[in-house]
Design a protein around this motif. Structure first.
Motif, PDB file in Angstrom:
ATOM      1  N   GLY A  43       6.271  26.988  30.505  1.00 58.77           N
ATOM      2  CA  GLY A  43       6.321  26.664  31.921  1.00 58.77           C
ATOM      3  C   GLY A  43       7.741  26.393  32.390  1.00 58.77           C
ATOM      4  O   GLY A  43       8.702  26.443  31.619  1.00 58.77           O
ATOM      5  N   GLU A  44       7.862  26.096  33.655  1.00 56.81           N
ATOM      6  CA  GLU A  44       9.176  25.886  34.255  1.00 56.81           C
ATOM      7  C   GLU A  44       9.805  24.586  33.758  1.00 56.81           C
ATOM      8  O   GLU A  44       9.135  23.566  33.611  1.00 56.81           O
ATOM      9  N   ASP A  45      11.106  24.655  33.497  1.00 51.32           N
ATOM     10  CA  ASP A  45      11.866  23.486  33.052  1.00 51.32           C
ATOM     11  C   ASP A  45      12.968  23.225  34.077  1.00 51.32           C
ATOM     12  O   ASP A  45      13.957  23.962  34.123  1.00 51.32           O
ATOM     13  N   PRO A  46      12.843  22.202  34.911  1.00 55.84           N
ATOM     14  CA  PRO A  46      13.846  21.954  35.962  1.00 55.84           C
ATOM     15  C   PRO A  46      15.211  21.548  35.421  1.00 55.84           C
ATOM     16  O   PRO A  46      16.207  21.618  36.144  1.00 55.84           O
ATOM     17  N   VAL A  47      15.265  21.116  34.153  1.00 53.96           N
ATOM     18  CA  VAL A  47      16.532  20.688  33.552  1.00 53.96           C
ATOM     19  C   VAL A  47      17.283  21.866  32.961  1.00 53.96           C
ATOM     20  O   VAL A  47      18.510  21.963  33.066  1.00 53.96           O
ATOM     21  N   ASN A  48      16.550  22.754  32.337  1.00 53.91           N
ATOM     22  CA  ASN A  48      17.131  23.925  31.668  1.00 53.91           C
ATOM     23  C   ASN A  48      16.601  25.176  32.348  1.00 53.91           C
ATOM     24  O   ASN A  48      15.509  25.649  32.036  1.00 53.91           O
ATOM     25  N   ARG A  49      17.384  25.734  33.263  1.00 57.07           N
ATOM     26  CA  ARG A  49      16.911  26.856  34.060  1.00 57.07           C
ATOM     27  C   ARG A  49      17.402  28.164  33.468  1.00 57.07           C
ATOM     28  O   ARG A  49      18.614  28.380  33.310  1.00 57.07           O
ATOM     29  N   LEU A  50      16.463  29.021  33.137  1.00 58.57           N
ATOM     30  CA  LEU A  50      16.784  30.322  32.556  1.00 58.57           C
ATOM     31  C   LEU A  50      16.213  31.404  33.447  1.00 58.57           C
ATOM     32  O   LEU A  50      14.995  31.531  33.589  1.00 58.57           O
ATOM     33  N   SER A  51      17.104  32.185  34.077  1.00 57.51           N
ATOM     34  CA  SER A  51      16.644  33.262  34.964  1.00 57.51           C
ATOM     35  C   SER A  51      17.790  34.220  35.235  1.00 57.51           C
ATOM     36  O   SER A  51      18.968  33.836  35.204  1.00 57.51           O
ATOM     37  N   ASP A  52      17.446  35.477  35.491  1.00 59.93           N
ATOM     38  CA  ASP A  52      18.431  36.493  35.865  1.00 59.93           C
ATOM     39  C   ASP A  52      19.576  36.599  34.865  1.00 59.93           C
ATOM     40  O   ASP A  52      20.736  36.780  35.246  1.00 59.93           O
ATOM     41  N   GLY A  53      19.266  36.487  33.587  1.00 59.81           N
ATOM     42  CA  GLY A  53      20.293  36.627  32.564  1.00 59.81           C
ATOM     43  C   GLY A  53      21.298  35.503  32.522  1.00 59.81           C
ATOM     44  O   GLY A  53      22.406  35.668  31.996  1.00 59.81           O
ATOM     45  N   ALA A  54      20.946  34.339  33.059  1.00 64.37           N
ATOM     46  CA  ALA A  54      21.847  33.193  33.054  1.00 64.37           C
ATOM     47  C   ALA A  54      21.071  31.926  32.718  1.00 64.37           C
ATOM     48  O   ALA A  54      19.876  31.808  32.996  1.00 64.37           O
ATOM     49  N   PHE A  55      21.768  30.975  32.127  1.00 66.25           N
ATOM     50  CA  PHE A  55      21.215  29.665  31.813  1.00 66.25           C
ATOM     51  C   PHE A  55      21.998  28.631  32.614  1.00 66.25           C
ATOM     52  O   PHE A  55      23.228  28.647  32.637  1.00 66.25           O
ATOM     53  N   ARG A  56      21.281  27.718  33.250  1.00 69.02           N
ATOM     54  CA  ARG A  56      21.942  26.715  34.098  1.00 69.02           C
ATOM     55  C   ARG A  56      21.441  25.324  33.746  1.00 69.02           C
ATOM     56  O   ARG A  56      20.249  25.125  33.529  1.00 69.02           O
ATOM     57  N   ARG A  57      22.381  24.385  33.748  1.00 66.79           N
ATOM     58  CA  ARG A  57      22.080  23.009  33.376  1.00 66.79           C
ATOM     59  C   ARG A  57      23.158  22.099  33.973  1.00 66.79           C
ATOM     60  O   ARG A  57      24.137  22.592  34.539  1.00 66.79           O
ATOM     61  N   ALA A  58      22.983  20.793  33.855  1.00 64.04           N
ATOM     62  CA  ALA A  58      23.977  19.840  34.350  1.00 64.04           C
ATOM     63  C   ALA A  58      24.524  19.021  33.192  1.00 64.04           C
ATOM     64  O   ALA A  58      23.794  18.665  32.262  1.00 64.04           O
ATOM     65  N   ASP A  67      21.216  35.012  18.566  1.00 63.79           N
ATOM     66  CA  ASP A  67      20.464  35.740  19.583  1.00 63.79           C
ATOM     67  C   ASP A  67      20.336  34.785  20.766  1.00 63.79           C
ATOM     68  O   ASP A  67      19.450  33.930  20.789  1.00 63.79           O
ATOM     69  N   VAL A  68      21.225  34.912  21.737  1.00 58.10           N
ATOM     70  CA  VAL A  68      21.278  33.946  22.830  1.00 58.10           C
ATOM     71  C   VAL A  68      19.982  33.961  23.633  1.00 58.10           C
ATOM     72  O   VAL A  68      19.371  32.919  23.883  1.00 58.10           O
ATOM     73  N   ALA A  69      19.569  35.144  24.056  1.00 59.47           N
ATOM     74  CA  ALA A  69      18.366  35.250  24.885  1.00 59.47           C
ATOM     75  C   ALA A  69      17.140  34.735  24.142  1.00 59.47           C
ATOM     76  O   ALA A  69      16.310  34.008  24.706  1.00 59.47           O
TER      77      ALA A  69
END
Length: 307
Positions: free
Chosen positions: A24-39, A12-14
């Motif tokens: 709270g907000e995680d600047p390293v692991n960004r989850l929003s708009d059905g997408a996950f973003r990281r470096a 279950d990805v979501a």
């Protein structure tokens, strides 16, 4: 450049990634708009990537995109990090087979089907995060960690959203205790973070090498570092190395979950928790994750928020 692949679930990805927004907000692991973003660090540079998914938990298709990538190896490195982060090496089907014989875990397995613990891709990131979480609630831990990341981590733009790389040991090794104090770290926690960073940056502590050590050896090595006890070492084993046969029984949240599900709210002990968890063998990590998630479900339901 993109890379798509189908995961032989359940996943279950979501639900799995939702932990990055729980406290709270995680600047390293960004989850929003059905997408996950990281470096991801590749070729000596931080590169941002985006993960999107579709399909149900039994065979979801994951698509990893690295804007501006010209080499397939970079995209594969990002995909490898996603696989680790989503806990894809954990044997969920075997855990479910074991859970079927437990009246609590059997129910939770059906309610939370496909849920996996997220694993930290970086051992240094995991240990600093553990310091942030020592003896405070997770919402405050996320807050001080976010301040640290924004101050010392490299910022990138991924899919129009700012993502921060977790600060590197060499950077935090040069940080001042007073500066961390202004972020609401205690003096001791600030000293723990800077001291750890200096050991890693100087090559005195080989975090990458811990992956090849036994659980007992990892605990012994980490508890020799100032500021790190068995609690931190066991969470490192569970949530960075993904070891199955580990139960952070000294954790207050774990204890509360055991009391809720197994002792009808009566107080229990670390020893009793370890004794029960030992029955689950190599599935202890997953069992603890499901108990914690199930406890949150129960708390929301009791507060009128539903499951």
């Amino acid at each position: 450049m993109d890379l798509s692949f189908v995961v032989p679930g359940p996943l279950d990805v979501a639900g799995t990634l939702s932990r990055f927004r729980l406290w709270g907000e995680d600047p390293v692991n960004r989850l929003s708009d059905g997408a996950f973003r990281r470096a991801v660090k590749w070729g000596g540079r931080w590169r941002g990537y985006e993960l999107r998914w579709r399909g149900g938990p039994d065979s979801p298709r994951l698509t990893v995109s690295v804007p501006g990538a010209r080499r397939a190896a970079l995209v594969e490195a990002a995909a490898d990090e996603v696989r680790h982060l989503c806990g894809l090496d954990l044997d969920l089907p075997s855990f479910y087979a074991m859970a079927a014989g437990d009246p609590v875990l059997g129910v939770l397995a059906r309610q939370l089907y496909g849920l996996r613990p997220t694993l930290s891709p970086g051992p240094f990131e995991m240990l600093v995060s553990a310091v942030c979480a020592q003896q405070v609630n997770l919402r405050f831990a996320f807050t001080v960690r976010a301040r640290l990341v924004r101050r010392f981590g490299e910022a990138l733009l991924v899919g129009g959203e700012a993502v921060h790389a977790f600060p590197e040991p060499a950077v935090l090794a040069g940080a001042g205790v007073d500066e961390l104090r202004r972020m609401q770290f205690t003096v001791r926690k600030a000293e723990y973070v800077v001291g750890l960073a200096r050991q890693v940056a100087a090559g005195e502590l080989d975090l990458a090498g811990l992956a090849s050590r036994s659980n007992d050896e990892v605990i012994e090595r980490l508890t020799a570092v100032r500021g790190f006890g068995r609690w931190s070492a066991e969470w490192f084993l569970a949530r960075c190395l993904g070891r199955g046969e580990v139960c952070p029984a000294g954790d207050l949240g774990v204890r509360r979950a055991f009391e809720h599900f197994y002792t009808r709210g009566r107080s229990t002990t670390e020893r009793a928790i370890r004794r029960r968890a030992a029955r689950w063998g190599p599935h202890q990590n997953l069992a603890v994750h499901y108990l914690l998630a199930g406890r949150r479900l129960a708390a929301r339901a009791a507060a009128g928020g539903g499951a």
